[in-house]
Design an enzyme around this catalytic site. Structure first.
Site, PDB file in Angstrom:
ATOM      1  N   CYS A   1     -29.469  76.220 -59.780  1.00  0.00           N
ATOM      2  CA  CYS A   1     -28.111  75.946 -59.317  1.00  0.00           C
ATOM      3  C   CYS A   1     -27.471  77.196 -58.724  1.00  0.00           C
ATOM      4  O   CYS A   1     -28.033  78.283 -58.759  1.00  0.00           O
ATOM      5  CB  CYS A   1     -27.252  75.437 -60.473  1.00  0.00           C
ATOM      6  SG  CYS A   1     -27.796  73.841 -61.122  1.00  0.00           S
TER       7      CYS A   1
ATOM      8  N   HIS B   1     -21.713  75.283 -59.864  1.00  0.00           N
ATOM      9  CA  HIS B   1     -20.983  75.117 -61.119  1.00  0.00           C
ATOM     10  C   HIS B   1     -20.401  76.432 -61.613  1.00  0.00           C
ATOM     11  O   HIS B   1     -20.684  77.498 -61.075  1.00  0.00           O
ATOM     12  CB  HIS B   1     -21.857  74.461 -62.187  1.00  0.00           C
ATOM     13  CG  HIS B   1     -23.095  75.194 -62.570  1.00  0.00           C
ATOM     14  ND1 HIS B   1     -23.088  76.435 -63.185  1.00  0.00           N
ATOM     15  CD2 HIS B   1     -24.397  74.859 -62.447  1.00  0.00           C
ATOM     16  CE1 HIS B   1     -24.323  76.812 -63.432  1.00  0.00           C
ATOM     17  NE2 HIS B   1     -25.152  75.882 -62.974  1.00  0.00           N
TER      18      HIS B   1
END
Length: 159
Positions: A134, A115
Site C-alpha cells: 500500500c 491509507h
C-alpha cells in the site's frame, strides 16, 4: 449554550473532513522520490511524503511480494473503518496483473490502498516502507486525502 459548545468541539475531533477546492483529477505517485501528488489537471494541489511496500523496487507481481504496483489504476472504494485510520482503494489487480501472476502460478493479491499510518502501538514510521504494498501517509494527511479524492479518480504509480 453548553450543548452547542460540546457539539462544536466534538466536530473538531472528527476524522471526516470536508473539501471545497478544485476537483482532484489525477493522483500521481513517484515511488523513487517517495512522493504523492494530488492534481487538478496539471496544477499540483497537494503533495505528500509517502511510505510504500516493504520491498518497494519494481512492480507488484504477486500476493506477499511486498511491492507497490506500478501503472495506471483508479480509486475504486473507500474504507472509513480501516485499521489504518482511513483508506481509499486502488483497483489493483487489473487484467494484466492477474494474467502475469497466474503465469507464475501465483495469486496477484489485492487490497491495495492509500491509507493512514501504522496501527496504534506499532513502532513503524508512517513514511518508512512498512506496508504490504500500500501507499501510506500520516493519519492527518489521510483525512485530507480522503476528503479530496473521489472514487473513479485515476492514479498513476510511477517507478
Amino acid at each position: 449554550m453548553l450543548c452547542l459548545l460540546a457539539l462544536g468541539l466534538s466536530a473538531c475531533g472528527s476524522k471526516f473532513r470536508t473539501y471545497n477546492g478544485p476537483e482532484v483529477t489525477q493522483v500521481i505517485v513517484d515511488k523513487s522520490d517517495r512522493r504523492m501528488y494530488l492534481l487538478h489537471h496539471s496544477e499540483v494541489l497537494k503533495s505528500y511524503d509517502i511510505g510504500l511496500g516493504f520491498a518497494p523496487e519494481g512492480h507488484k507481481q504477486f500476493e506477499g511480494d511486498g511491492k507497490t504496483p506500478e501503472g495506471l489504476y483508479f480509486i475504486d472504494r473507500r474504507n472509513p473503518n480501516s485499521k489504518f485510520h482511513l483508506s481509499i482503494g486502488i483497483d489493483y489487480p487489473n487484467e494484466r496483473d492477474i494474467a502475469e501472476a497466474l503465469a507464475m502460478g501465483k495469486s496477484p493479491g489485492g487490497d491495495i490502498f492509500i491509507h493512514g499510518g501504522p496501527p496504534k502501538g506499532s513502532k513503524a514510521d508512517p513514511r518508512s516502507d512498512w506496508t504490504w504494498g500500500c501507499i501510506a501517509v500520516t493519519n492527518r494527511e489521510m483525512e485530507h486525502i480522503y476528503a479530496m479524492v473521489d472514487d473513479g479518480t485515476p492514479i498513476l504509480i510511477q517507478p
